[in-house]
Write a protein that holds these residues in place. Structure first.
Motif, short mmCIF file in Angstrom:
data_model
loop_
_atom_site.label_atom_id
_atom_site.label_comp_id
_atom_site.label_asym_id
_atom_site.label_seq_id
_atom_site.Cartn_x
_atom_site.Cartn_y
_atom_site.Cartn_z
N GLU A 1 -32.96 -15.31 29.41
CA GLU A 1 -33.24 -14.60 30.65
C GLU A 1 -31.93 -14.50 31.41
OE1 GLU A 1 -36.83 -14.92 33.67
OE2 GLU A 1 -35.45 -16.61 33.95
N GLY A 2 -31.63 -13.31 31.92
CA GLY A 2 -30.40 -13.15 32.67
C GLY A 2 -29.77 -11.79 32.44
N THR A 3 -28.52 -11.68 32.79
CA THR A 3 -27.81 -10.40 32.71
C THR A 3 -26.80 -10.43 31.58
OG1 THR A 3 -28.04 -10.08 35.10
CG2 THR A 3 -26.36 -8.77 33.97
N GLU A 4 -26.82 -9.36 30.81
CA GLU A 4 -25.87 -9.20 29.71
C GLU A 4 -25.24 -7.83 29.89
OE1 GLU A 4 -26.48 -10.78 25.40
OE2 GLU A 4 -27.16 -8.70 25.41
N GLY A 5 -24.00 -7.83 30.36
CA GLY A 5 -23.38 -6.56 30.72
C GLY A 5 -24.09 -6.00 31.94
N ILE A 6 -24.65 -4.79 31.81
CA ILE A 6 -25.41 -4.20 32.91
C ILE A 6 -26.91 -4.29 32.66
CG2 ILE A 6 -23.55 -2.61 33.53
CD1 ILE A 6 -25.16 -0.40 32.10
N GLU A 7 -27.32 -4.92 31.53
CA GLU A 7 -28.73 -5.04 31.19
C GLU A 7 -29.29 -6.37 31.69
OE1 GLU A 7 -30.31 -2.66 29.79
OE2 GLU A 7 -28.76 -1.40 28.87
N VAL A 8 -30.49 -6.31 32.29
CA VAL A 8 -31.16 -7.50 32.80
C VAL A 8 -32.37 -7.79 31.93
CG1 VAL A 8 -32.26 -8.59 34.79
CG2 VAL A 8 -30.38 -6.96 35.14
N TYR A 9 -32.49 -9.05 31.49
CA TYR A 9 -33.55 -9.43 30.55
C TYR A 9 -34.48 -10.48 31.17
CZ TYR A 9 -30.84 -7.03 26.96
OH TYR A 9 -30.18 -6.09 26.23
N SER A 10 -35.74 -10.43 30.74
CA SER A 10 -36.76 -11.37 31.21
C SER A 10 -37.26 -12.20 30.03
CB SER A 10 -37.94 -10.60 31.81
OG SER A 10 -39.04 -11.45 32.05
#
Length: 337
Positions: free
Chosen positions: A156-165
């Motif tokens: 969970e978190g931000t990778e580059g400009i993508e945010v994941y849940s």
């Protein structure tokens, strides 16, 4: 519903959504029109069957997504989605999306087991894992967990400009509590109760070597389900028999309905097939006649919700007449408004 003085609380209907292979859009549009009619008539819910490699709706979740945009109040359900054909995580995403679009009106009904004709479809459905797929209740548990918001990823978190849940998105609070299990055996009814699901009853049960008759066997499923459910007698159960009121039918329709039921009656006499399936007779007649038969039905007397099933092979005008009679005649005869 032990006494006629206790009203039916919720009334719904179920349709298979048949279509012509050469003109599939017309059949799907007809189903959407029927759902809109159901809302205008005041039904509490509309449910779609799930059919694969047949000429009935293969993607009820997609059709219900369209229905969310044509309706405002009526609840929308699947009865039932066979999870042997589904990836629970992906299905959870679709269900949550449709529930958000509907404003919290979705009622997913599911069942488990090996897909029908599995030997003929397994190489297309699961080409690399066909012999190790788990078609047990574990598949439902995976779906329930995903709908409840349990983690399906360890990131969970931000990778580059993508945010994941970590959990399925969108998350729709309350959807887990609106899941239903289609049970036909005592063991499945108990299992659904233990998992705090709702119980969908249909016109089919497993006889399991018993000879009490359809209604008594089905009543035992309700008893077992509520005994296992934390909510006890308050646990939700909905019954789905085939009813065909003839109050507003033409003489031609009435004759066709009676012939349909008569052709299907022999299968109700004895258990059918290796699984020992028992089928309930279709109920054809005036609304007062059907109401009297329902009050004599041991399982119906245990519920206060019904989702009456429309017959498989009738046309749009037939369904409109049947739904109108259910809403304006049969429902009131059962105390529903």
């Amino acid at each position: 519903m032990p006494l006629p003085s206790q009203p039916l609380r919720k009334l719904g209907f179920l349709t298979i959504g048949l279509f012509d292979e050469q003109d599939p859009r017309r059949g799907h549009e007809s189903t959407l029109d029927i759902i809109e009619l159901g809302e205008r008539l005041g039904f509490d819910s509309a449910w779609l069957r799930h059919r694969h490699l047949q000429f009935g709706i293969s993607s009820p979740v997609a059709v219900l997504a369209a229905a969310t945009q044509r309706t405002e109040r009526i609840e929308l359900g699947t009865a039932v989605t066979p999870l042997g054909w589904e990836n629970p995580l992906r299905l959870a995403e679709d269900l949550a999306t449709v529930d958000v679009l509907s404003g919290g009106r979705l009622n997913p009904g599911v069942s488990v087991g090996q897909p029908i004709h599995y030997e003929r479809v397994k190489n297309a459905l699961y080409p690399d894992t066909a012999d190790v797929e788990d078609f047990s209740h574990r598949r439902v548990e995976r779906l329930l967990g995903a709908l409840a918001g349990e983690p399906v990823s360890d990131f969970e978190g931000t990778e580059g400009i993508e945010v994941y849940s970590r959990r399925v998105q969108p998350h729709s609070p309350g959807l887990r509590g609106r899941t239903w299990y289609g049970a036909g055996s005592l063991a499945s009814a108990r299992w659904a109760g233990e998992r705090r699901m709702n119980l969908l009853l249909s016109s089919v049960v497993k006889s399991e070597g018993r000879d009490e008759g359809f209604a008594e066997i089905q009543r035992s499923l309700v008893t077992a389900f509520r005994a296992a459910h934390p909510d006890g007698e308050r646990a939700r159960v909905s019954q789905g028999l085939v009813v065909i009121p003839t109050d507003g039918a033409t003489p031609e329709q009435r004759a066709r309905y009676e012939a349909y039921a008569a052709a299907r009656l022999p299968r109700t006499a004895t258990p059918q097939g290796p699984a020992g399936l028992l089928f309930a007779p279709d109920l054809v007649g005036t609304s007062d006649e059907i109401a009297a038969r329902l009050y004599d039905h041991a399982a119906f007397r245990e519920v206060d919700e019904a989702v009456f099933a429309l017959p498989f092979t009738f046309g749009h005008e037939d369904y409109a007449q049947i739904l109108t009679d259910i809403a304006t005649k049969l429902g009131p005869a059962l105390g529903w408004s």
